[in-house]
Structures are given as structure tokens and as C-alpha cells.
Design a protein around this motif. Structure first.
Motif, short mmCIF file in Angstrom:
data_model
loop_
_atom_site.label_atom_id
_atom_site.label_comp_id
_atom_site.label_asym_id
_atom_site.label_seq_id
_atom_site.Cartn_x
_atom_site.Cartn_y
_atom_site.Cartn_z
N ASN A 140 3.44 14.00 -9.04
CA ASN A 140 3.31 12.76 -7.99
C ASN A 140 4.73 12.00 -6.99
O ASN A 140 5.33 11.62 -7.82
N GLU A 159 -0.94 17.56 -1.28
CA GLU A 159 -2.57 17.09 -0.79
C GLU A 159 -1.53 16.34 -1.43
O GLU A 159 -0.85 15.66 -1.55
N VAL A 160 -2.22 15.37 -0.94
CA VAL A 160 -2.62 13.97 -0.37
C VAL A 160 -3.98 13.35 -1.39
O VAL A 160 -5.30 14.19 -1.17
N LYS A 161 -3.10 12.70 -2.14
CA LYS A 161 -4.42 11.86 -3.52
C LYS A 161 -4.60 10.77 -2.70
O LYS A 161 -6.19 11.29 -3.43
N GLU A 162 -4.32 9.81 -2.91
CA GLU A 162 -5.05 8.61 -2.44
C GLU A 162 -4.16 7.64 -2.18
O GLU A 162 -3.08 7.53 -1.99
N ILE A 163 -4.58 6.80 -1.46
CA ILE A 163 -4.27 5.43 -1.55
C ILE A 163 -4.54 4.22 -2.49
O ILE A 163 -5.80 3.72 -2.42
N LEU A 164 -3.30 3.54 -2.50
CA LEU A 164 -3.40 2.14 -3.56
C LEU A 164 -2.32 1.45 -3.35
O LEU A 164 -1.84 1.40 -2.50
N LYS A 165 -3.29 0.24 -3.22
CA LYS A 165 -2.13 -0.93 -3.50
C LYS A 165 -1.79 -1.38 -4.67
O LYS A 165 -2.69 -1.50 -6.11
N ILE A 223 0.90 5.59 -0.59
CA ILE A 223 -0.06 6.88 -0.16
C ILE A 223 0.77 8.12 -0.93
O ILE A 223 2.26 8.32 -1.34
N GLU A 247 -4.74 23.38 0.54
CA GLU A 247 -5.16 21.52 1.22
C GLU A 247 -3.98 20.37 1.66
O GLU A 247 -4.03 20.02 1.49
N GLN A 293 0.97 -1.08 -0.12
CA GLN A 293 0.36 0.01 -0.08
C GLN A 293 0.73 1.43 -0.21
O GLN A 293 2.12 1.54 0.89
N CYS A 353 5.50 9.61 -3.25
CA CYS A 353 4.39 8.18 -2.96
C CYS A 353 5.73 8.09 -1.99
O CYS A 353 6.84 7.78 -1.26
#
Length: 151
Positions: free
Chosen positions: A13, A97-103, A5, A78, A3, A15
Motif C-alpha cells: 500500500n 489498483e486504487v483502493k480508497e480515499i481517506l481523511k 488516495i 485493475e 485527504q 498513498c
């Protein structure tokens, strides 16, 4: 599976692994530390613990274009503070900005040296290409190495 972020800095971008993160909070004003490096935004008190907050924009680009004092291009509406998961140091980083959490699969992270050399930052440990966009994996160990004094 791993996972991550995904967050942004100046439209790019980046992570981190979820394992490297303790908590994400809204940006709050910091207390300045006299004679600290420019990238040290200051200190915050989070539930009785003091954390040094690092501005990654200033760390990655120590000589930004000068703007007037009324404009603060470092902190956005943000902006978030990512509190890092460390047993030794209480550290946090400011992101736009925090965009999303991905696997993702570990195989999705390209760590080939020739790919990383093309990126002008030695603090990147891998690149993930997702839906035509590049996401740069940050190497926290290179930023907060033992031989580098933050404060």
C-alpha cells in the motif's frame, strides 16, 4: 485533516495526497518513447494534452525477475493511471489498483527518520499505520526532481 488516495504496487500500500492528483483514469495503451529509461512506459494523449506515463514498479525495482514476453506483470486488469497535479510537467504514474480515499490527521503520518530508514526506498516521506497495515507515503519531489530527466 488531510485527504489521501491509497493505491497498491505489487501488493504494497502506498498513498499520495489528493492535492497532488489531478485525475485518475483507467489504464490505456501508451506510445513508446525511443531511447527513454525503462520506467517510462510511454506517452498518452488526454483531451489534447500529452502526458508522460511512468511505471512506478519499474522505477522502484529496475531489475525485476525476467518473465517471458507473453507475461506482462506490469499492467493488470485493475491498473489505473494517476495524472499528477503539476503546472510544469504533464506526468502520470501507473498503479496496480486504487483502493480508497481517506481523511487522516497529519499526526497519523510517521516521518521519523529511523522509521523511514528501515524501508529500502528513499522515495518514501512517511508511513501511516491503519488497521494493522502500513501505507507508505510517496515523495513525488524525490522521484521527479529537477536534476533527473524523465524523458
Amino acid at each position: 485533516m488531510k485527504q489521501i488516495i491509497i493505491f497498491t504496487l505489487d501488493g504494497t500500500n502506498y498513498c499520495l495526497s489528493v492535492d497532488e492528483i489531478f485525475e485518475i483514469i483507467n489504464y490505456s495503451q501508451t506510445s513508446k518513447v525511443p531511447e527513454s529509461p525503462e520506467f517510462v512506459e510511454g506517452l498518452i494523449n488526454l483531451r489534447g494534452s500529452v502526458f508522460a506515463i511512468i511505471c512506478l514498479k519499474k522505477f522502484f525495482n529496475p531489475n525485476p525477475i525476467k518473465v517471458s514476453k507473453q507475461q506482462n506483470t506490469t499492467i493488470l486488469k485493475e491498473s489505473k493511471i494517476i495524472i499528477l497535479n503539476s503546472t510544469k510537467d504533464n506526468l502520470g504514474i501507473i498503479v496496480d489498483e486504487v483502493k480508497e480515499i481517506l481523511k487522516i490527521n497529519e499526526d497519523d503520518i510517521d516521518v521519523r527518520k529511523e522509521k523511514l530508514v528501515n524501508h529500502d526506498n528513499k522515495h518514501i516521506s512517511g508511513i501511516i499505520e491503519l488497521n494493522g497495515e502500513k501505507i507508505y507515503q510517496i515523495n513525488l519531489d524525490s522521484i521527479f526532481s529537477k536534476n533527473k530527466t524523465v524523458i
